[in-house]
Every structure is written in C-alpha cells, then in structure tokens.
Enzyme design. Structure first.
Site, PDB file in Angstrom:
ATOM      1  CB  SER A  52       4.050   7.658 -22.473  1.00  0.00           C
ATOM      2  OG  SER A  52       3.882   6.270 -22.318  1.00  0.00           O
ATOM      3  N   GLY A  54       5.280   9.155 -18.224  1.00  0.00           N
ATOM      4  CA  GLY A  54       4.468   9.628 -17.110  1.00  0.00           C
ATOM      5  C   GLY A  54       4.726  11.084 -16.792  1.00  0.00           C
ATOM      6  N   GLY A  57       7.434  13.422 -18.684  1.00  0.00           N
ATOM      7  CA  GLY A  57       7.315  13.899 -20.058  1.00  0.00           C
ATOM      8  C   GLY A  57       7.177  12.753 -21.044  1.00  0.00           C
ATOM      9  N   GLY A  83      -3.020   7.052 -21.601  1.00  0.00           N
ATOM     10  CA  GLY A  83      -2.305   6.446 -22.727  1.00  0.00           C
ATOM     11  C   GLY A  83      -3.171   6.377 -23.975  1.00  0.00           C
ATOM     12  CG  ASP A  84      -6.694   4.034 -24.040  1.00  0.00           C
ATOM     13  OD1 ASP A  84      -5.807   3.291 -24.529  1.00  0.00           O
ATOM     14  OD2 ASP A  84      -7.532   3.645 -23.212  1.00  0.00           O
TER      15      ASP A  84
END
Length: 141
Positions: A52, A54, A57, A83-84
């Site tokens: 990830s 942010g 992309g 994120g979860d």
C-alpha cells in the site's frame, strides 16, 4: 514483526512502502527497486505481496505478475481502518479464489471506501461498488 510473520509462511502480506523498506533494511530509490525486492519475496517466501502506498496507489506482486492500482482521488474523512479494509479485501479475494489483479481491485475498493467514512466506520456496499467501478488496475508485468 513482519519478518517474524513471514517465517510462519503466510499466503499474503500487506506492508506499506516504509514497512517493506524496514524488512529489506534499505531505502528504495525507486518503485522499480521496491518491486524487485517484492518480487524476490514472492518467489522465495510469500506467494502474494501487496504494497500500500497511500494516495499513490498500491501494488500486488506474485512470482509471475505485478499489478498497480492507479491512484483514485476521493474525499478523505479518515484513514483509520483503511489498511484493515485492504486486508479484508485480500482475504475475501483469497476465499473466492480471485486472480491477483481481482484481489488488488477488491482490496483497493474496500480501502478507498473506508477512507471516505468518518472514524472507523467501514465503507458501505454502495461506496465499495462506486470505488470498484472507478478504480483502474494496470498490469506492470
């Protein structure tokens, strides 16, 4: 902790760029350098590496393929839980036997919908559908 987790041979990991740099014990000078390291991990230790980045992309890397989620701008109300939500999308994709690009697409839509809500609320199905329809996934290799 990520290094210890990899020793347990998970199917997938989802570090952000900084966490991947800590694992590699280096600062990546380019996305290509980061993807080279992630490809090595996918070939030798963990089948799927999702990175990830942010608002820049995200990437999905396997031994044979790399896909990139093109940044999709939305109003951000909170990044808590994004994120979860991304990990939930990966888990859903694994459960449904999605291809790597489908997993990235689903995970990105769920995470993007999550940032559009206040606090820790998950995105609604309508928000996830909207994000899924508008997010672009590109094959890198």
């Amino acid at each position: 902790p990520l290094e210890a987790a990899i020793k347990a041979k998970p199917t997938a990991i989802k570090p952000n760029r900084y966490e991947l740099e800590l694992l590699a014990n280096q600062t990546f000078k380019s996305d290509e350098e980061m993807l080279e390291y992630a490809s090595h991990l996918a070939k030798t230790q963990v089948p799927y590496v999702f990175i990830s980045c942010g608002d820049q992309g995200a990437y999905a890397v396997s031994a044979d393929h790399i896909f990139y989620q093109v940044p999709f701008k939305v109003p951000v109300k909170s990044t808590v839980g994004a994120g979860d939500a991304f990990v939930a999308g990966i888990a859903y994709g694994l459960e449904k036997a999605f291809t790597l690009d489908e997993m990235l697409h689903t995970a990105s839509a769920m995470a993007t919908a999550a940032v559009m809500t206040e606090g820790t609320k998950p995105g609604t199905q309508a928000m996830i559908d909207y994000c899924y329809k508008n997010i672009q996934i590109r094959k890198v290799r």
